[in-house]
Design a protein around this motif. Sequence first.
Motif, short mmCIF file in Angstrom:
data_model
loop_
_atom_site.label_atom_id
_atom_site.label_comp_id
_atom_site.label_asym_id
_atom_site.label_seq_id
_atom_site.Cartn_x
_atom_site.Cartn_y
_atom_site.Cartn_z
N ASP A 118 -2.30 -2.58 -7.06
CA ASP A 118 -0.98 -1.95 -7.18
C ASP A 118 -0.27 -2.04 -5.83
OD1 ASP A 118 1.05 -0.69 -8.41
OD2 ASP A 118 0.13 1.30 -8.45
N PRO A 119 0.15 -3.25 -5.46
CA PRO A 119 0.70 -3.40 -4.11
C PRO A 119 2.06 -2.71 -3.97
CG PRO A 119 1.08 -5.39 -5.36
CD PRO A 119 0.25 -4.50 -6.23
N LEU A 120 2.41 -2.40 -2.76
CA LEU A 120 3.74 -1.88 -2.50
C LEU A 120 4.73 -3.02 -2.70
CD1 LEU A 120 3.19 0.25 0.70
CD2 LEU A 120 3.49 1.06 -1.62
N VAL B 46 10.09 1.45 -0.30
CA VAL B 46 9.09 0.61 -0.95
C VAL B 46 8.32 1.51 -1.91
CG1 VAL B 46 8.85 -0.98 0.97
CG2 VAL B 46 7.41 1.04 0.87
N MET B 47 7.84 0.95 -2.98
CA MET B 47 7.02 1.74 -3.90
C MET B 47 6.02 0.85 -4.60
SD MET B 47 9.78 2.66 -6.83
CE MET B 47 11.17 3.14 -5.84
N PRO B 48 4.92 1.46 -5.09
CA PRO B 48 3.94 0.65 -5.78
C PRO B 48 4.54 -0.02 -7.01
CG PRO B 48 3.08 2.83 -5.31
CD PRO B 48 4.52 2.86 -4.97
N ASP C 122 10.29 -6.76 6.76
CA ASP C 122 10.80 -5.77 7.69
C ASP C 122 12.33 -5.92 7.79
OD1 ASP C 122 9.76 -3.98 10.18
OD2 ASP C 122 11.63 -5.01 10.62
N ARG D 250 -0.51 -8.87 -6.39
CA ARG D 250 -1.82 -8.46 -5.92
C ARG D 250 -1.80 -8.06 -4.45
NH1 ARG D 250 -7.18 -12.27 -6.21
NH2 ARG D 250 -8.68 -10.67 -5.59
N PHE D 251 -1.07 -8.81 -3.65
CA PHE D 251 -1.05 -8.55 -2.21
C PHE D 251 0.38 -8.23 -1.77
CE2 PHE D 251 -4.45 -11.87 -2.69
CZ PHE D 251 -5.49 -10.95 -2.64
N VAL E 150 -3.67 -11.65 1.42
CA VAL E 150 -4.44 -10.43 1.66
C VAL E 150 -4.30 -9.99 3.12
CG1 VAL E 150 -6.60 -11.62 2.16
CG2 VAL E 150 -6.65 -9.30 1.26
N ASP E 151 -4.09 -10.93 4.02
CA ASP E 151 -4.00 -10.56 5.43
C ASP E 151 -2.57 -10.47 5.92
OD1 ASP E 151 -3.63 -13.21 5.09
OD2 ASP E 151 -4.76 -13.84 6.86
N ASN E 152 -1.62 -10.28 5.01
CA ASN E 152 -0.24 -10.06 5.43
C ASN E 152 -0.13 -8.68 6.07
OD1 ASN E 152 1.11 -12.34 4.73
ND2 ASN E 152 2.01 -11.53 2.86
N PRO E 153 0.57 -8.58 7.22
CA PRO E 153 0.88 -7.23 7.68
C PRO E 153 1.81 -6.56 6.66
CG PRO E 153 1.85 -8.87 9.13
CD PRO E 153 1.05 -9.60 8.13
N LEU E 154 1.82 -5.24 6.65
CA LEU E 154 2.60 -4.56 5.62
C LEU E 154 4.09 -4.86 5.76
CD1 LEU E 154 1.66 -3.13 3.31
CD2 LEU E 154 1.60 -1.00 4.56
N TYR E 155 4.54 -5.04 6.99
CA TYR E 155 5.95 -5.37 7.18
C TYR E 155 6.07 -6.71 7.89
CZ TYR E 155 7.27 -0.92 5.36
OH TYR E 155 7.46 0.12 4.51
#
Lengths: 415, 349
Positions: free
Chosen positions: B202-204, B236-238, B291, B285-286, B127-132
């Motif tokens: 619906d994670p990316l 990237v996409m959901p 990158d 989920r997450f 849950v605390d992963n940065p997006l990239y």
Amino acid sequence: MSDQPKKRGRRAAGAADETEQQIPIVEAKAAEPAIEAAVADEHDVAAEAPIEVINLDGDLRRTSQTRIDSLLSALESEIRAMPPSEDERESAIAEVIHLIRESLTRWPKKVIEMAVNTLKANINSDYLDADFWKGIGLVLRYQLDANADMVKRRWRGDYAVDEFGLDYELLDLAKPLLLFMYKKYWRVEAVGLENVPDSGRALLVCNHSGVLPWDGAMVGAALNFEHEAGRVLRNLHLSWFSSLPFISPLLSRLGQVQALPANAEALLERDELVGVFPEGLKGVGKLYKDRYRLARFGRGGFVKVAVKTGAPIIPVSIIGGEEIHPHLHNAKGFAKLLGFPYFPITPTFPWFGPLGLIPLPTKWTIVFGEPIDTEQYGAKGAEDPLLISQLTEQVRTTIQNTLLDKLKDRSNIFV
Amino acid sequence: MERRTVLITGAAGRWGRRLARQLAKFPIVRVIGLDIAPPERPIDGVEYIQADLRNPLLVELLRTEKVEGILHMVFTSGLSGGHGLLSPEDAFQTNVMGAMEVLAAANAAEVKQVVIKSTTMVYGAHVDNPLYLHENAPLRGTDGKPLLRHRYEIERFIADFRRNHAMNIAVLRFPGIVGASGASSTMRYLGQPTPPTLLGFDPLMQIVHEADVIGSLLHALVSEANGVFNVAADGVMPLSQMIRRVGRQPLPIFHPFAYAAERFSLVRNNRLANKIMPFELDYLRFPWIADTTAMRGELNYEPRHTAEEALEAFRSSLRLQSYSDLLPKRKAYDGIQAFLNRRSQEDEA
């Protein structure tokens, strides 16, 4: 950012062009005789059958059909009596009569009456131009097609989100609600929008409050609706929201990003506008008695990111947001039980259930302050703890002072 | 002109086979394929050695054949493939100990370049992963599924190994692999009639085209890359959008139920459950997006396909899936037609 918004913008502009071509702007020519004739006709019709007698309970069928016919024919003759202003006027009039007849006959009779009367009142304005109706029809058609097409496309997965999950189509869908809350409900007044750059990165630091994070949405709305460049704000939200079903994807599609330094940095590197609420949980869960008293500004992480990326810091003070849900007591036991960060007891929540989630219609003012330049410190400045704490304090003081200034001038929270 | 020798371990496997086919096209490269199983269809110009990887003679082989580069593609799920059914312990031996021994042997024989395929799943979905996620992000791959733990162990070993040895090791981390072949866990998941997802999440997601897997592995070999690189397609996409793009509809499941089912299937080591859900549920989920700045920068590799293209390729292959019996006929027809065309052109000339 993806090129989706640009494309969509272009398409919308194209449609506007089309409709504009369809509607030549007719100068409202004062045709004195026609108006007189219209007035006379109206009197005639009124004399024939007064409108007051028509009600839905009465025998509509008997009274109305002839009446409608006479009304329509009166309207027709009126339109025909209008002076021909252009060469194709004759055909245009025939067309407009046809259009009116065709569309009116499908309506309930009472509505027809009202419509005819409205039309008569506007007999000399552009409303009776066939091309105007064509234009309206075109726009409606286009909208319907676009909506149906959107559902079909989304079912196939044929849409685009940007690198951080923002779906511009969904954002457009959310706009009417945001616009209503912004203009009508909280009558937000945005001050100092010129301090937000038209392009390029900036970090907006705002005070947080209100139990539910409406303040972020309103700052975003101000920038989107009122800023000259119509900028999209990417708010950083609590990590807790990312673990919640439905809320997590919704926030992501609406352009919100989880509050992590790495995310803020990546967004600023891509020249986005980033909104942060350094008070975090302590801010949004603030008690009513502590309103407009800024909580601790985290550990200054937001300043570090701004200095590292050279993004100017814009202090944003939100007045009005702290009263929307008077948070009287935090029921910690309940919060723990439910796994919530706080459980607010307000005058309406939880007593009225979901109705208690309706916020108070306070009057809001959002003040965008002077940007604080961070480029001068260079990326190395981010490693200087003294600089970071000084800047943090400067931002915090600016916001607190602006809040006090505005509170001083405010007589009532609702006006 | 002296030919340069490249060793492909796991040459009969899915990736080894394709890498060998590509490499064999270059006359300057001499390809040796090592695998415990014989190749289904041997590729021209590839010398095959059927042997276990974990053999002390590997160093001798590398020395005498003057191997300059190794593409280490051995990684078994233990469920199928050349090894047959393997116990978890044997799978660990093959995957982890095998990689260690290849690296050690390569170092002893002074091989210039080793390329290893890994996965971005080693970062773990949290849950605390940065997006990239950058390459230096901590590896927090959850250890529920053993195969991911093997990858993690290999990566940890390589990171240690790097500190003491100067050999070039390129580790390429790939997200879910999608393409026309239909043979990857991601494709098996996406290709189900209704891939299960988690209700309200619906994670990316990120994927890579299989051609770019091959392309980047070869690129890393040729350009003598050293380090860890994320390799992924742009876009990237959901998750739900990905599923829809391959012509399927997601089946959302209330997540506590899904997690309970997962726990149950882990206990039972249920093959069917593994087929339906090849990932741990956290990965649905997450976010666990990698990158790719270093891929473009230091590795200097530009992916040839975007995520949309990869999904479209997979989608068209899915459309023809039920006609697989007709495809050889079609191929034969095309082949004869092509031959006739060629002949008539020759006659004209």
